[in-house]
Scaffold this motif. Structure first.
Motif, PDB file in Angstrom:
ATOM      1  N   HIS A 246     -26.905 -46.999  57.101  1.00 43.09           N
ATOM      2  CA  HIS A 246     -28.014 -47.078  58.047  1.00 43.09           C
ATOM      3  C   HIS A 246     -29.250 -47.745  57.449  1.00 43.09           C
ATOM      4  O   HIS A 246     -29.976 -48.442  58.158  1.00 43.09           O
ATOM      5  CB  HIS A 246     -28.388 -45.683  58.545  1.00 43.09           C
ATOM      6  CG  HIS A 246     -27.317 -45.011  59.332  1.00 43.09           C
ATOM      7  ND1 HIS A 246     -27.199 -45.130  60.697  1.00 43.09           N
ATOM      8  CD2 HIS A 246     -26.280 -44.226  58.943  1.00 43.09           C
ATOM      9  CE1 HIS A 246     -26.160 -44.435  61.123  1.00 43.09           C
ATOM     10  NE2 HIS A 246     -25.579 -43.873  60.078  1.00 43.09           N
ATOM     11  N   GLN A 280     -31.569 -52.671  57.964  1.00 46.47           N
ATOM     12  CA  GLN A 280     -31.636 -51.508  58.834  1.00 46.47           C
ATOM     13  C   GLN A 280     -31.503 -51.897  60.301  1.00 46.47           C
ATOM     14  O   GLN A 280     -30.821 -51.222  61.079  1.00 46.47           O
ATOM     15  CB  GLN A 280     -32.945 -50.757  58.600  1.00 46.47           C
ATOM     16  CG  GLN A 280     -33.067 -49.478  59.404  1.00 46.47           C
ATOM     17  CD  GLN A 280     -34.290 -48.667  59.012  1.00 46.47           C
ATOM     18  OE1 GLN A 280     -34.980 -48.993  58.055  1.00 46.47           O
ATOM     19  NE2 GLN A 280     -34.574 -47.605  59.747  1.00 46.47           N
ATOM     20  N   SER A 281     -32.134 -52.996  60.677  1.00 46.30           N
ATOM     21  CA  SER A 281     -32.080 -53.449  62.064  1.00 46.30           C
ATOM     22  C   SER A 281     -30.660 -53.839  62.461  1.00 46.30           C
ATOM     23  O   SER A 281     -30.172 -53.464  63.537  1.00 46.30           O
ATOM     24  CB  SER A 281     -33.014 -54.643  62.257  1.00 46.30           C
ATOM     25  OG  SER A 281     -32.919 -55.154  63.564  1.00 46.30           O
ATOM     26  N   GLU A 284     -28.452 -50.711  62.647  1.00 52.68           N
ATOM     27  CA  GLU A 284     -28.806 -49.894  63.799  1.00 52.68           C
ATOM     28  C   GLU A 284     -28.187 -50.473  65.071  1.00 52.68           C
ATOM     29  O   GLU A 284     -27.672 -49.732  65.914  1.00 52.68           O
ATOM     30  CB  GLU A 284     -30.326 -49.807  63.938  1.00 52.68           C
ATOM     31  CG  GLU A 284     -30.776 -48.891  65.066  1.00 52.68           C
ATOM     32  CD  GLU A 284     -32.291 -48.771  65.151  1.00 52.68           C
ATOM     33  OE1 GLU A 284     -32.774 -48.067  66.048  1.00 52.68           O
ATOM     34  OE2 GLU A 284     -32.981 -49.400  64.328  1.00 52.68           O
ATOM     35  N   ASN A 288     -25.432 -48.514  67.375  1.00 56.99           N
ATOM     36  CA  ASN A 288     -25.753 -48.347  68.793  1.00 56.99           C
ATOM     37  C   ASN A 288     -24.674 -48.964  69.672  1.00 56.99           C
ATOM     38  O   ASN A 288     -24.326 -48.413  70.728  1.00 56.99           O
ATOM     39  CB  ASN A 288     -27.111 -48.980  69.108  1.00 56.99           C
ATOM     40  CG  ASN A 288     -28.273 -48.172  68.563  1.00 56.99           C
ATOM     41  OD1 ASN A 288     -28.129 -46.987  68.270  1.00 56.99           O
ATOM     42  ND2 ASN A 288     -29.435 -48.807  68.432  1.00 56.99           N
TER      43      ASN A 288
END
Length: 323
Positions: A246, A280-281, A284, A288
């Motif tokens: 993450h 991280q982006s 993520e 998702n």
């Protein structure tokens, strides 16, 4: 997350090293069955689904045994294979199926053998499988499952005895190989899609199904299998992940970090804000997307970290639900 100071003590109390797997650490969860509530979450789809298995014998769905034919037995129930093999007429005896079978799909493929803090993802899968199995046994439900790694799989038909739990747990220990090599040339590889297809054939309508994986290989075909499965069963997906997946570790200084999956090696720079933010982006978005695709399959999605004990995560989730 477990604090660094707590980890050695926690591992010792659970008879674990976080990487390898033993039957002893899975027996620990026998006393923790109350952490999971396996009560029916939605109306069962099967006509005969209910809470218990009838002790009376009759023409139900669940085969119980074959015995010698007796006057008055229904000739439609004659077991012709046993009759031909023994030379004496045998008839099939059934038990009416009224309880809800519980199935676990446990992913032990190569991507699961990773962890940076407490446990490998694969070990957390084994712990969660044990907890589910003991909880089902406590309720009197039958427990079965499908366990696979990148080169082999093993199927377990559902039974309600303690022997069924122990068989499933021994199976997951036997197939858990952190240092197992990739499939050899010409050797068939077992994929997540294959496992989902087999699970569809195993799980009868009205079953409670748990899928334990990082879902790194959630293909369109696998998604279709899960979607079809959820039409007739109550399905819960447990995406297992590690904090490193993450966000990058924080560092005051820029330094190169060596990574390996046991086969390939690569380096990543930590301590650089732009790279950390981008990392991280991207991750993520990936997680998702996985959650969105699973929810489209009409399944319950319960993320689990391998950096924290199941007791702590499930107790926290239970308290949040109560509020």
């Amino acid at each position: 997350m477990q604090t660094t100071k707590d980890i050695p003590q926690w591992l010792a109390s659970h008879h674990s090293d976080g990487v390898n797997l033993s039957i002893k650490e899975l027996l620990y969860y026998r006393t923790k069955a109350s952490l999971l509530n396996l009560s029916l979450g939605r109306p069962a789809q099967a006509k005969l689904a209910g809470g218990y298995l009838a002790k009376t014998k009759g023409r139900g769905m669940e085969f119980d045994e074959a015995r010698h034919y007796q006057p008055g037995d229904d000739i439609r129930a004659i077991d012709w294979r046993v009759t031909a093999r023994t030379g004496k007429t045998h008839t099939k005896i059934y038990r009416e199926e009224k309880e809800r079978p519980v199935f676990v799909l446990a992913d032990l493929s190569s991507s699961m053998h990773f962890g940076t803090q407490l446990l490998f993802k694969s070990v957390q899968v084994a712990h969660l499988t044990a907890l589910i199995a003991w909880a089902a046994h406590k309720r009197g439900d039958r427990i079965g499952g499908l366990i696979y790694n990148q080169t082999q799989h093993k199927e377990f038909k559902p039974f309600s005895r303690q022997k069924a739990v122990l068989s499933l747990l021994n199976g997951i220990v036997n197939l858990h190989h952190p240092q197992s090599p990739p499939p050899k040339h010409g050797e068939e590889q077992v994929t997540f899609t294959d496992a989902c297809a087999r699970l569809r054939r195993l799980a009868h309508p009205g079953s409670l199904v748990f899928i334990l994986s990082d879902f790194a290989n959630l293909t369109e075909s696998a998604q279709q299998h899960i979607s079809q499965l959820s039409r007739h069963c109550e399905v819960t997906a447990y995406p297992i992940s590690d904090p490193f997946e993450h966000a990058l570790p924080q560092s005051k200084y820029q330094q190169m970090l060596n990574l390996t999956d046991g086969q390939d090696e690569q380096q990543i720079l930590i301590g650089e804000q732009r790279i950390a933010t981008q990392y991280q982006s991207e991750h993520e978005q990936r997680f998702n997307a996985i959650n969105t695709r699973l929810k489209k399959c009409r399944v319950n999605v319960v993320p689990i970290s391998c950096a924290q004990s199941l007791e702590r995560q499930l107790a926290k989730r239970s308290s949040e639900t109560a509020v």
